[in-house]
Enzyme design. Sequence first.
Site, short mmCIF file in Angstrom:
data_model
loop_
_atom_site.label_atom_id
_atom_site.label_comp_id
_atom_site.label_asym_id
_atom_site.label_seq_id
_atom_site.Cartn_x
_atom_site.Cartn_y
_atom_site.Cartn_z
CB THR A 1 0.15 10.87 1.71
OG1 THR A 1 -0.03 9.47 1.75
CG2 THR A 1 1.25 11.24 0.76
CD GLU B 1 -3.46 -1.76 2.98
OE1 GLU B 1 -3.56 -0.92 3.87
OE2 GLU B 1 -3.80 -1.55 1.81
CG ASP B 2 -1.73 2.59 6.50
OD1 ASP B 2 -2.11 2.17 5.37
OD2 ASP B 2 -1.96 3.73 6.90
CB SER C 1 -1.99 2.79 -3.80
OG SER C 1 -2.55 4.01 -3.39
CB ALA C 2 -7.35 3.30 -2.37
NE ARG D 1 -9.49 12.00 -5.12
CZ ARG D 1 -9.02 12.14 -6.35
NH1 ARG D 1 -9.68 12.87 -7.23
NH2 ARG D 1 -7.89 11.55 -6.72
CG ASP E 1 -1.66 1.22 1.46
OD1 ASP E 1 -2.32 1.65 0.50
OD2 ASP E 1 -1.63 1.80 2.57
CG LEU E 2 1.74 5.67 -1.93
CD1 LEU E 2 3.23 5.44 -2.09
CD2 LEU E 2 1.18 6.41 -3.15
CG ASP E 3 -1.79 7.49 0.40
OD1 ASP E 3 -0.85 8.23 0.10
OD2 ASP E 3 -2.81 7.35 -0.30
CE LYS F 1 -4.00 7.12 8.99
NZ LYS F 1 -3.12 6.82 10.11
CE LYS G 1 -5.62 -1.00 -0.97
NZ LYS G 1 -4.44 -0.30 -0.43
C1 BG6 Z 1 -5.71 5.88 0.17
C2 BG6 Z 1 -5.72 6.80 1.37
O1 BG6 Z 1 -4.45 5.35 0.00
O2 BG6 Z 1 -6.10 6.59 -1.01
C3 BG6 Z 1 -7.09 7.48 1.50
O3 BG6 Z 1 -5.44 6.06 2.53
C4 BG6 Z 1 -7.44 8.18 0.19
O4 BG6 Z 1 -7.05 8.40 2.57
C5 BG6 Z 1 -7.38 7.20 -0.97
O5 BG6 Z 1 -8.75 8.76 0.27
C6 BG6 Z 1 -7.66 7.87 -2.31
O6 BG6 Z 1 -6.64 8.77 -2.59
P1 BG6 Z 1 -6.67 9.88 -3.72
O7 BG6 Z 1 -5.25 10.37 -3.79
O8 BG6 Z 1 -7.11 9.21 -4.99
O9 BG6 Z 1 -7.64 10.94 -3.31
MG MG Z 2 -2.69 3.18 3.62
#
Ligand code: BG6
Ligand code: MG
Length: 215
Positions: free
Chosen positions: A17, A169-170, A114-115, A49, A9-11, A45, A145
Amino acid sequence: MKYKACLFDLDGVLVDTAIYHFQAWKTLGANFGYILTEAQNEQLKGVSRVASLDRILAWANKEATQEQKNAWLIEKNDHYLQLISHMNPGEILPGVLLFLEDIQKLGYRIALGSASKNAQIILEKTGLATYFDAIIDGNHVSKSKPDPEVFLKGAEALQVSPETCIVFEDAEAGVEAAKRAGMMAIGIGDAHVLHQADKIIPNFTGVLASDLLKF
Ligand code: BG6
Ligand code: MG
């Protein structure tokens, strides 16, 4: 070696972030007089969006037309993009680079799951892009997810089977997605939140792949 690939996962796993998402959502909420708390941000998390905005509106007891929601989604993302435009390699979380180098040397294939629809920009700003053999982000999936789609697509892109993948994953929703994909899940963060994970570490500081990836 039973496990062949690591899916990240990224964020909140590779970069922090969440602080920028929080800042942007908080500013947006102020538009309709709502103050988002840090505990609520925790629940966003791993959430997409669109789904994040729906949750905030529900907490605020605020009705909105689709047109208004679309305008807020753009406003939030424009602010978020402005905040992440200053990101640099210094924002990679502690221990992450050494861990990525470690697994690369051990021969694991590496993918992002990542989402976020902004993943590519963040990977480039931080210099992390070079470590990934495949990148699956919010632009490649139709279900977010805890649906396993993002990780199953990651395995497919790496041409490995799901049961040979280890996910990092966090978020609770992310750990659930990994388990539903039939993968090993390593939680990064709080053991109470990530209880479904097979293993949990607080962060990557001092973590050796040869120790962590023994199953
Ligand atoms: C996830 C974050 O990785 O991405 C969420 O944990 C975020 O907080 C989601 O809403 C979507 O991100 P983005 O950058 O497409 O708005
Ligand atoms: Mg995350």
